[in-house]
Design a protein around this motif. Sequence first.
Motif, PDB file in Angstrom:
ATOM      1  N   VAL A  50      -1.120 -14.667 -34.284  1.00  0.00           N
ATOM      2  CA  VAL A  50      -1.547 -15.591 -33.227  1.00  0.00           C
ATOM      3  C   VAL A  50      -0.908 -16.957 -33.387  1.00  0.00           C
ATOM      4  CG1 VAL A  50      -3.522 -16.715 -32.134  1.00  0.00           C
ATOM      5  CG2 VAL A  50      -3.735 -14.363 -33.004  1.00  0.00           C
ATOM      6  N   LEU A  51      -0.968 -17.520 -34.595  1.00  0.00           N
ATOM      7  CA  LEU A  51      -0.531 -18.900 -34.800  1.00  0.00           C
ATOM      8  C   LEU A  51       0.059 -19.046 -36.191  1.00  0.00           C
ATOM      9  CD1 LEU A  51      -0.571 -21.827 -33.586  1.00  0.00           C
ATOM     10  CD2 LEU A  51      -2.743 -22.140 -34.805  1.00  0.00           C
ATOM     11  N   ALA A  52       1.250 -19.678 -36.260  1.00  0.00           N
ATOM     12  CA  ALA A  52       1.865 -19.925 -37.562  1.00  0.00           C
ATOM     13  C   ALA A  52       0.975 -20.861 -38.375  1.00  0.00           C
ATOM     14  CB  ALA A  52       3.254 -20.538 -37.383  1.00  0.00           C
ATOM     15  N   SER A  53       0.858 -20.565 -39.665  1.00  0.00           N
ATOM     16  CA  SER A  53      -0.033 -21.363 -40.511  1.00  0.00           C
ATOM     17  C   SER A  53       0.370 -21.206 -41.962  1.00  0.00           C
ATOM     18  CB  SER A  53      -1.487 -20.917 -40.316  1.00  0.00           C
ATOM     19  OG  SER A  53      -2.342 -21.553 -41.228  1.00  0.00           O
ATOM     20  N   GLU A  54       0.061 -22.238 -42.742  1.00  0.00           N
ATOM     21  CA  GLU A  54       0.276 -22.143 -44.185  1.00  0.00           C
ATOM     22  C   GLU A  54      -0.803 -21.297 -44.839  1.00  0.00           C
ATOM     23  OE1 GLU A  54       0.491 -26.019 -45.780  1.00  0.00           O
ATOM     24  OE2 GLU A  54       2.354 -26.578 -44.756  1.00  0.00           O
ATOM     25  N   ASP A  55      -1.914 -21.128 -44.136  1.00  0.00           N
ATOM     26  CA  ASP A  55      -3.011 -20.325 -44.674  1.00  0.00           C
ATOM     27  C   ASP A  55      -2.697 -18.840 -44.495  1.00  0.00           C
ATOM     28  OD1 ASP A  55      -4.406 -22.654 -45.227  1.00  0.00           O
ATOM     29  OD2 ASP A  55      -5.359 -22.682 -43.245  1.00  0.00           O
ATOM     30  N   LYS A  56      -2.911 -18.072 -45.536  1.00  0.00           N
ATOM     31  CA  LYS A  56      -2.713 -16.632 -45.469  1.00  0.00           C
ATOM     32  C   LYS A  56      -3.989 -15.961 -44.982  1.00  0.00           C
ATOM     33  CE  LYS A  56       0.741 -16.617 -49.152  1.00  0.00           C
ATOM     34  NZ  LYS A  56       1.864 -16.399 -48.244  1.00  0.00           N
ATOM     35  N   VAL A  57      -3.805 -14.840 -44.290  1.00  0.00           N
ATOM     36  CA  VAL A  57      -4.928 -14.122 -43.702  1.00  0.00           C
ATOM     37  C   VAL A  57      -5.121 -12.803 -44.453  1.00  0.00           C
ATOM     38  CG1 VAL A  57      -5.845 -13.074 -41.597  1.00  0.00           C
ATOM     39  CG2 VAL A  57      -4.419 -15.133 -41.460  1.00  0.00           C
ATOM     40  N   ALA A 107      -4.477 -14.609 -37.234  1.00  0.00           N
ATOM     41  CA  ALA A 107      -4.086 -13.216 -36.990  1.00  0.00           C
ATOM     42  C   ALA A 107      -5.323 -12.390 -36.688  1.00  0.00           C
ATOM     43  CB  ALA A 107      -3.344 -12.634 -38.185  1.00  0.00           C
ATOM     44  N   VAL A 108      -5.204 -11.468 -35.740  1.00  0.00           N
ATOM     45  CA  VAL A 108      -6.309 -10.581 -35.389  1.00  0.00           C
ATOM     46  C   VAL A 108      -5.862  -9.139 -35.629  1.00  0.00           C
ATOM     47  CG1 VAL A 108      -7.297 -12.160 -33.694  1.00  0.00           C
ATOM     48  CG2 VAL A 108      -5.578 -10.482 -32.978  1.00  0.00           C
ATOM     49  N   VAL A 109      -6.853  -8.241 -35.773  1.00  0.00           N
ATOM     50  CA  VAL A 109      -6.552  -6.839 -36.028  1.00  0.00           C
ATOM     51  C   VAL A 109      -7.388  -5.971 -35.099  1.00  0.00           C
ATOM     52  CG1 VAL A 109      -8.273  -6.666 -37.886  1.00  0.00           C
ATOM     53  CG2 VAL A 109      -6.334  -5.053 -37.813  1.00  0.00           C
ATOM     54  N   SER A 110      -6.768  -4.884 -34.595  1.00  0.00           N
ATOM     55  CA  SER A 110      -7.470  -3.970 -33.706  1.00  0.00           C
ATOM     56  C   SER A 110      -8.186  -2.899 -34.518  1.00  0.00           C
ATOM     57  CB  SER A 110      -6.487  -3.310 -32.732  1.00  0.00           C
ATOM     58  OG  SER A 110      -5.680  -2.371 -33.420  1.00  0.00           O
ATOM     59  N   GLU A 111      -8.967  -2.056 -33.845  1.00  0.00           N
ATOM     60  CA  GLU A 111      -9.682  -0.982 -34.526  1.00  0.00           C
ATOM     61  C   GLU A 111      -8.738   0.101 -35.024  1.00  0.00           C
ATOM     62  OE1 GLU A 111     -10.775   1.553 -30.479  1.00  0.00           O
ATOM     63  OE2 GLU A 111     -12.355   0.487 -31.565  1.00  0.00           O
TER      64      GLU A 111
END
Length: 732
Positions: free
Chosen positions: A204-211, A193-197
Amino acid sequence: MAVKSERKANGGCMRSIFKKISIVFLVFLLVFSTGFEVEADGGGMVTITVIVSESLESDSGLEEAVDVRVKKVEEVDGTTIVIYDKTIVTDHFATFEGVPVGGSCTITGGTAPGYVAPELVKLELTKFKGNFNRTVNLVYERSEEGIPVSGIEIDKTDMTLLEGRKGTITASVIPENASIQNVEWTSNNTDVAVVSEKGEVTAVLASEDKVEITAKVVDTTTSEGKEFSATCTVTVKRIGEVLNPEPIHAIVGEVVKLPDIVEVELNDGTTEYVDVNWIGAYTVGEEQVIQYDKANEDGSSYILTGEIEGTDYTASLEIYVTGEPVLSVESVDFVDALDGSVSIGSVSVFTGQTTTIGMNIEPDNADIEPLEWKWSYEPVDENNSTVATVAGVTAGDSAAEVDFAVTILGVAPGKATLYVEKLDGTVLDSCLVNVALDPTITDPAYIAATTTDSPEPVDQFESKEDVYIRCYNLPAGEYYVKVEEQGSQVPLGETNETDENENNDRIVVGAEDAEVIFNLYEATGFKDSTKNSKSYFVSMSKNPEYPSGDDADGIPNTFMDNFKITSPVPTGFIVVDVHEDGYSPISQEFYESYKIFKIDENGDIVMDENGDPVVEEIDEIDVILGREIKDKTAEETQYSDYLNPGYETDPTLPKYTDEAKLIGHVNANGKVTWEEPKEVLKIGGYILLIELPKGYASNLDAVNPESEDGELLKEVHITRNNTVIRTIEVFK
């Protein structure tokens, strides 16, 4: 016809097998008193200029824009009414036009980074006639050392997104006026996952890891450069399968409501509901709908495809259609609600009130359910998103050749165009709706109905010949004038461009005329209203189309006021008789379940040995005639609305509020003894109600069979000289 005017320089049943009691009472209505008047200030508007600066001597504004708000409210019958409320974003000057004269208003300034905001300013609006200007300074005090940051907050601490979708996190620096407001956003895993200003997160991509998405602010007002942060945990999932909704069965011509969400199975085995947009569907309000004019010959279903927002996935929906076709509306004509032969293109209404327009359709037996009502608004105040709404559509008056009656509610000042459309967007007709503030709660601006003897606004006259219109500081020119009846768009009278002698009879206002007065009947020759309870509306404009809105200088294109023509002292009768079972007097059984507190000679409630109030039976009941209650329909108005809230616990207090204008007592012999009225019974609408023991009901909420407008039995209209007859049936 030449119009004379005066000018001065510089200067608003169930029918039951149970016992029935018929109550009929007789009272002579020749009453005389002072009546009720609302004091109104002179007409006019205030223009308020607000200067935002760091000091009174400063010629420059602030570094950043702030919210400046002007608000005016009034108390009317215990209710707070917002008369004016507008916010302008500015860093230096803000001009607020059209603030009504009278009373006071408040001016507030929003927060600005690095500044101490000024205190609220209360501005007295001097009671002048016409228009005037006022200037207010909002001085912001800059903090030389800077206002330090004490923390940061975000509006959510966890969020789940589907792959490809976006979500927003909002951060707030504490305090609001801290000198440093720059927030830095970071993601600890940009592969997921990305974040803007601006705090917008993209999955972006499904994942078991949390962001972890972190918002951080560094306070540079101190040498330590202290950091403050807040974190939101983001989980990204993926759709594995779309679970299509169950098939829908419909008949030809039916407007089918479609599901706005569908269930999906995610990559972790859980399920979730997601938004779906059906291709080919129409939007009615916030719902997706579709309509089919025929069934498939082979009996197969129609198949809709739905796009799942933010993804490449689609859903499928089967719709089976059966039955014979129904007629669709092909044309619509908005007409006068009282005369279906008169087409209309505009209507006027006050805020909080309703007006009715007629609607004729072709073919006349077509189904109107699929029609859609849409609006385009031009509000006076940018904070108002709605100017008017359609409050209901009912059957029209067949005698007037009107198919349907469309009730329109005025919400906020401005103008709005009502469109009636087919589901496919075809516009069938439109009507311009002009909405103005109710002049009974705002001071009349520019024009006011008055008399020759006094400039004070008058809302009720004895005859049409008595009505004069005073104009204050109108722009110079020649004005058209018309008079309309409330609820009708056909003028009762209006000026002509020229008469048979080619003499212009429009009202002329000169450049030096601060005040102009003319007799409205002489100017327009307006006819009597068809109903005494209706208001007359007078409009003045240089344009014979009487457009709404303001000109380039902020002056209304059309000036309006309203009034009634009725005798201030009504005479006549209200006839009532009291019987049980047709003829016999009321029995004690009627009162057995009605209890009141016993009062001693000192006016105190008598208590028994257990400390409980002593109750006793009563041998009479009350009938009251009360004024109509604002914001309540007759059907909603009940006997309890007129009871004093404190009377139940303290019977020494008055039993009824001031809105109960006439109080009578019905005894067992069927006689009514009336108290002296609190004030003159003014001409207008009243509500007739009866005090009932527990377990009893009356027919007052039933429709009066003698009413042409479907009014209820409880509705009483007192006119100049009339007889009102009511039979109140009470059922156990």
